[in-house]
Design a protein around this motif. Structure first.
Motif, PDB file in Angstrom:
ATOM      1  N   VAL A   1       4.741   8.944   3.924  1.00 59.49           N
ATOM      2  CA  VAL A   1       5.225   7.785   4.681  1.00 59.49           C
ATOM      3  C   VAL A   1       4.701   6.507   4.034  1.00 59.49           C
ATOM      4  O   VAL A   1       5.477   5.634   3.645  1.00 59.49           O
ATOM      5  N   ILE A   2       3.401   6.420   3.878  1.00 60.92           N
ATOM      6  CA  ILE A   2       2.831   5.181   3.317  1.00 60.92           C
ATOM      7  C   ILE A   2       3.122   5.095   1.812  1.00 60.92           C
ATOM      8  O   ILE A   2       3.352   4.003   1.277  1.00 60.92           O
ATOM      9  N   GLU A   3       3.193   6.258   1.128  1.00 64.03           N
ATOM     10  CA  GLU A   3       3.535   6.246  -0.306  1.00 64.03           C
ATOM     11  C   GLU A   3       4.929   5.653  -0.507  1.00 64.03           C
ATOM     12  O   GLU A   3       5.149   4.806  -1.372  1.00 64.03           O
ATOM     13  N   TYR A   4       5.876   6.111   0.327  1.00 63.39           N
ATOM     14  CA  TYR A   4       7.254   5.632   0.211  1.00 63.39           C
ATOM     15  C   TYR A   4       7.312   4.133   0.482  1.00 63.39           C
ATOM     16  O   TYR A   4       7.959   3.385  -0.236  1.00 63.39           O
ATOM     17  N   LEU A   5       6.603   3.708   1.541  1.00 64.83           N
ATOM     18  CA  LEU A   5       6.653   2.285   1.908  1.00 64.83           C
ATOM     19  C   LEU A   5       6.059   1.422   0.805  1.00 64.83           C
ATOM     20  O   LEU A   5       6.601   0.364   0.478  1.00 64.83           O
ATOM     21  N   MET A   6       4.950   1.868   0.212  1.00 64.01           N
ATOM     22  CA  MET A   6       4.333   1.078  -0.852  1.00 64.01           C
ATOM     23  C   MET A   6       5.245   0.998  -2.074  1.00 64.01           C
ATOM     24  O   MET A   6       5.333  -0.038  -2.727  1.00 64.01           O
ATOM     25  N   ALA A   7       5.960   2.102  -2.365  1.00 68.94           N
ATOM     26  CA  ALA A   7       6.861   2.093  -3.525  1.00 68.94           C
ATOM     27  C   ALA A   7       8.109   1.263  -3.234  1.00 68.94           C
ATOM     28  O   ALA A   7       8.641   0.590  -4.112  1.00 68.94           O
ATOM     29  N   GLU A   8       8.552   1.295  -1.993  1.00 70.68           N
ATOM     30  CA  GLU A   8       9.812   0.633  -1.618  1.00 70.68           C
ATOM     31  C   GLU A   8       9.635  -0.875  -1.413  1.00 70.68           C
ATOM     32  O   GLU A   8      10.600  -1.625  -1.429  1.00 70.68           O
ATOM     33  N   LYS A   9       8.377  -1.301  -1.223  1.00 69.58           N
ATOM     34  CA  LYS A   9       8.052  -2.728  -1.047  1.00 69.58           C
ATOM     35  C   LYS A   9       8.932  -3.434   0.004  1.00 69.58           C
ATOM     36  O   LYS A   9       9.646  -4.389  -0.326  1.00 69.58           O
ATOM     37  N   PRO A  10       8.860  -2.991   1.266  1.00 71.58           N
ATOM     38  CA  PRO A  10       9.677  -3.668   2.289  1.00 71.58           C
ATOM     39  C   PRO A  10       9.269  -5.121   2.492  1.00 71.58           C
ATOM     40  O   PRO A  10      10.066  -5.917   2.997  1.00 71.58           O
ATOM     41  N   PHE A  11       8.036  -5.477   2.078  1.00 65.59           N
ATOM     42  CA  PHE A  11       7.626  -6.885   2.173  1.00 65.59           C
ATOM     43  C   PHE A  11       8.535  -7.772   1.337  1.00 65.59           C
ATOM     44  O   PHE A  11       8.669  -8.949   1.606  1.00 65.59           O
ATOM     45  N   GLU A  12       9.199  -7.164   0.323  1.00 68.49           N
ATOM     46  CA  GLU A  12      10.170  -7.938  -0.465  1.00 68.49           C
ATOM     47  C   GLU A  12      11.579  -7.804   0.110  1.00 68.49           C
ATOM     48  O   GLU A  12      12.417  -8.686  -0.056  1.00 68.49           O
ATOM     49  N   ARG A  13      11.864  -6.666   0.777  1.00 69.20           N
ATOM     50  CA  ARG A  13      13.212  -6.449   1.320  1.00 69.20           C
ATOM     51  C   ARG A  13      13.440  -7.182   2.633  1.00 69.20           C
ATOM     52  O   ARG A  13      14.452  -7.826   2.825  1.00 69.20           O
ATOM     53  N   THR A  14      12.492  -7.027   3.573  1.00 61.59           N
ATOM     54  CA  THR A  14      12.703  -7.588   4.920  1.00 61.59           C
ATOM     55  C   THR A  14      11.548  -8.458   5.387  1.00 61.59           C
ATOM     56  O   THR A  14      11.619  -9.064   6.449  1.00 61.59           O
ATOM     57  N   GLY A  15      10.477  -8.475   4.622  1.00 63.82           N
ATOM     58  CA  GLY A  15       9.286  -9.201   5.068  1.00 63.82           C
ATOM     59  C   GLY A  15       8.341  -8.332   5.872  1.00 63.82           C
ATOM     60  O   GLY A  15       7.316  -8.815   6.375  1.00 63.82           O
ATOM     61  N   MET A  16       8.666  -7.041   6.015  1.00 63.76           N
ATOM     62  CA  MET A  16       7.806  -6.118   6.763  1.00 63.76           C
ATOM     63  C   MET A  16       6.467  -5.933   6.050  1.00 63.76           C
ATOM     64  O   MET A  16       6.428  -5.725   4.845  1.00 63.76           O
ATOM     65  N   ILE A  17       5.393  -6.013   6.826  1.00 68.08           N
ATOM     66  CA  ILE A  17       4.055  -5.823   6.259  1.00 68.08           C
ATOM     67  C   ILE A  17       3.744  -4.330   6.178  1.00 68.08           C
ATOM     68  O   ILE A  17       4.039  -3.591   7.120  1.00 68.08           O
ATOM     69  N   VAL A  18       3.184  -3.888   5.045  1.00 69.07           N
ATOM     70  CA  VAL A  18       2.678  -2.521   4.949  1.00 69.07           C
ATOM     71  C   VAL A  18       1.216  -2.623   4.553  1.00 69.07           C
ATOM     72  O   VAL A  18       0.886  -3.231   3.534  1.00 69.07           O
ATOM     73  N   LEU A  19       0.353  -2.073   5.379  1.00 70.21           N
ATOM     74  CA  LEU A  19      -1.069  -2.205   5.105  1.00 70.21           C
ATOM     75  C   LEU A  19      -1.768  -0.869   5.243  1.00 70.21           C
ATOM     76  O   LEU A  19      -1.566  -0.160   6.238  1.00 70.21           O
ATOM     77  N   GLN A  20      -2.552  -0.515   4.227  1.00 65.66           N
ATOM     78  CA  GLN A  20      -3.424   0.641   4.397  1.00 65.66           C
ATOM     79  C   GLN A  20      -4.706   0.168   5.061  1.00 65.66           C
ATOM     80  O   GLN A  20      -5.474  -0.603   4.480  1.00 65.66           O
ATOM     81  N   ALA A  21      -4.888   0.620   6.297  1.00 66.98           N
ATOM     82  CA  ALA A  21      -6.077   0.225   7.051  1.00 66.98           C
ATOM     83  C   ALA A  21      -7.291   0.969   6.512  1.00 66.98           C
ATOM     84  O   ALA A  21      -7.161   1.883   5.702  1.00 66.98           O
ATOM     85  N   GLU A  22      -8.482   0.578   6.985  1.00 64.76           N
ATOM     86  CA  GLU A  22      -9.695   1.245   6.501  1.00 64.76           C
ATOM     87  C   GLU A  22      -9.934   2.569   7.214  1.00 64.76           C
ATOM     88  O   GLU A  22     -10.738   3.381   6.769  1.00 64.76           O
ATOM     89  N   SER A  23      -9.230   2.805   8.312  1.00 63.37           N
ATOM     90  CA  SER A  23      -9.357   4.075   9.029  1.00 63.37           C
ATOM     91  C   SER A  23      -8.228   4.159  10.050  1.00 63.37           C
ATOM     92  O   SER A  23      -7.533   3.175  10.306  1.00 63.37           O
ATOM     93  N   GLU A  24      -8.083   5.325  10.670  1.00 62.22           N
ATOM     94  CA  GLU A  24      -7.086   5.482  11.718  1.00 62.22           C
ATOM     95  C   GLU A  24      -7.426   4.630  12.930  1.00 62.22           C
ATOM     96  O   GLU A  24      -6.551   4.097  13.601  1.00 62.22           O
ATOM     97  N   VAL A  25      -8.732   4.499  13.212  1.00 71.44           N
ATOM     98  CA  VAL A  25      -9.159   3.689  14.359  1.00 71.44           C
ATOM     99  C   VAL A  25      -8.742   2.238  14.133  1.00 71.44           C
ATOM    100  O   VAL A  25      -8.237   1.568  15.035  1.00 71.44           O
TER     101      VAL A  25
END
Lengths: 361, 181
Positions: A36-60
């Protein structure tokens, strides 16, 4: 014509998030959902729609980022697998209490504990009975195909904002890792700040002049106020139970026996039904699409029609079977069959269980 | 028509991508497809297999215990899957690295010298396409033109220059498959 692609379930979920106009995805990698996150990072939605994709430091951290983002009326989402979802339960309970919308996908793996990375359905109790502390439920959607991994994302967001609640999409390593044909839906626009302010008068985007402060909280130190908040939540849950049940019936018209199964177990059971019918055993499938609210009425209808037995097929030691039993109330036979710990049952094993536990038992 | 296939070998042999190209070819001719992988956590060098189903109907279980066709590329997979071929089904294998050849009498068995042909063609990476060609010669369930369209879909554009080589490999595979029994 709609765009056709061959995708993994996890990839379809990620692409659907972009196309739903999600504002932010906050995730933390864990097998078997890391695509899921691999696809989003490769697809760069921040360039397509402005959607933010962030890898947090933990699930919490990621679930609390959803608290913040959802609190401002943004469409926010995360995904994880069983151990990671356990870590998010505190945040989900807070969001249920403060009525903050978000979507969380759990690509379930074998447990308990760290378990393994193979498909399982053993997080059913956690998903449908609340999961965290306090009196709450989350609407739970269970996709059974890669297509539904895509289609259920906008459905989940509609529910999340209609009822101001976190919504859970529960899948597993089988649906997440397999590839199937997907018809992708058209890109939906992200909401502007003005649209969010118009639609969501509760969103904490600063105090508008002449209005009271907007507060989102689950903290009510006065028990009577907390009880009032609970009354409100319970009323909401009754409305969801009345209006949002979803399920599919396959080959049930003439069925003498019913398999109840969701997600990948429902796919395996469809093969069992073909094998059983070839031997003259009339069996149908009831597939809950919403695990909560659970499709009680269709089960009740089948009991009234004279069905002779129900087999709850789950990749768990028997969790959903409790909800089937609560509905059937000993009017007819209800049994469970499942493999667990990441072992996937075969269609033949399910047929054998149907014969020994229900038909001949 | 429903064709249930297992492709099994070592990680790195192109087992999963061969399955993916086959699945894409099915989509190109408007069929339903599923692709479900199973591999050890160690990936390269470990065992890898993929279940591919191509059907005119909605696909039920994406995981199976019996197959119409098994494409077998190493001994471990032969030990594991020879008995999983349905009676009357097909087993295709590359004899390279196989010490115990298949013995079943109730299925059709074919040999394809995939590794040898690929080496002779000067590129061991097209091994899986040679094997795919062998399979398509035995079971022409997807048309070659749809396989090429599937290849275009599943390969990144920067690799499209390799499509003619892959097409040659498929053709060579079609010519080199041999019926054993």
């Amino acid at each position: 014509m709609a765009e056709l692609r061959l995708m993994k379930g996890n990839e379809a979920l990620a692409e659907a998030a972009i196309r739903t106009g999600v504002d932010g995805y906050f995730g933390y990698p864990i097998t078997p959902q890391s695509e899921v996150i691999e696809y989003l990072m490769a697809e760069k939605p921040f360039e397509r729609t402005g959607m933010i994709v962030l890898q947090a430091e933990s699930e919490v951290a990621s679930i609390n980022m959803l608290y913040g983002g959802g609190g401002t009326g943004k469409k926010v989402m995360t995904s994880s697998s069983s151990p990671g979802i356990s870590l998010m339960q505190e945040g989900l309970s807070y969001m249920a209490g403060a009525e903050i919308p978000c979507v969380v996908a759990n690509i379930v793996r074998g447990g308990p504990g760290l378990g393994d990375i193979q498909p399982a359905q053993s997080d059913y109790f956690q998903a449908v009975k609340g999961g965290g502390h306090g009196d709450y439920h989350l609407p739970v959607l269970a996709p059974a195909s890669v297509q539904e991994m895509s289609d259920f994302v906008p459905v989940a967001f509609d529910l999340a904002f209609k009822y101001r609640t976190p919504v859970l999409i529960i899948s597993d390593g089988l649906i997440g890792q397999m590839m199937e044909k997907v018809e992708l839906f058209e890109q939906m626009p992200r909401l502007t700040d003005e649209e969010i302010n118009e639609r969501y008068p509760w969103a904490t985007n600063g105090k508008p002049a002449g209005e009271e402060r907007r507060i989102l909280t689950s903290l009510y130190l006065d028990p009577h106020k907390l009880e009032k908040n609970n009354f409100k939540l319970q009323e909401k849950y009754r409305n969801i139970e009345a209006d949002e049940v979803n399920y599919e019936l396959i080959d049930c018209d003439d069925a003498e026996y019913i398999i109840v199964a969701y997600g990948s177990s429902s796919r395996i059971s469809q093969k069992t039904i073909k094998l059983a019918r070839a031997e003259g055993i009339k069996v149908g499938l009831l597939r809950p699409i919403t695990l909560w609210p659970f499709p009680k009425n269709p089960i009740d209808d089948l009991v009234k029609k004279g069905v002779k037995g129900f087999l709850s097929v789950e990749m768990s030691a028997g969790q959903m079977v409790e909800d089937v039993r609560l509905t059937v109330r000993e009017r007819t036979k209800v049994e469970h069959f499942g493999r667990y710990g990441g072992v996937i049952h075969s269609p033949e094993e399910v047929l054998e269980a149907l014969k020994t536990k229900i038909v001949g038992g | 028509m429903t064709e249930e296939i297992i492709i099994a070998g070592f990680g790195g042999q192109g087992v999963l991508s061969m399955g993916k190209i086959l699945a894409y070819s099915g989509i190109m001719q408007d069929q339903e497809v599923s692709w479900f992988p199973a591999y050890g956590p160690e990936m390269r060098g470990g065992t890898a297999n993929v279940t591919v189903i191509i059907s005119d109907e909605r696909i039920s279980s994406p995981t199976l215990t019996a197959y119409d066709t098994a494409i077998i590329l190493n001994q471990q997979s032969m030990d594991k899957f020879e008995n999983s071929v349905k009676p009357g089904g097909v087993l295709i294998y590359d004899p390279n690295g196989i010490s115990k050849h298949p013995t079943r009498q109730d299925i059709k068995i074919y040999k394809i010298e995939g590794a040898k042909v690929a080496t002779e063609m000067g590129n061991t990476k097209i091994f899986n396409m040679v094997v795919l060609g062998g399979y398509l010669s035995v079971k022409p369930i997807v048309k070659l033109e749809n396989v090429i369209r599937g290849l275009k879909k599943s390969l990144h554009e920067r690799y499209h220059k390799l499509i003619p080589l892959n097409e040659d490999a498929i053709t060579m595979g079609m010519k080199n498959v041999v019926e054993v029994n």
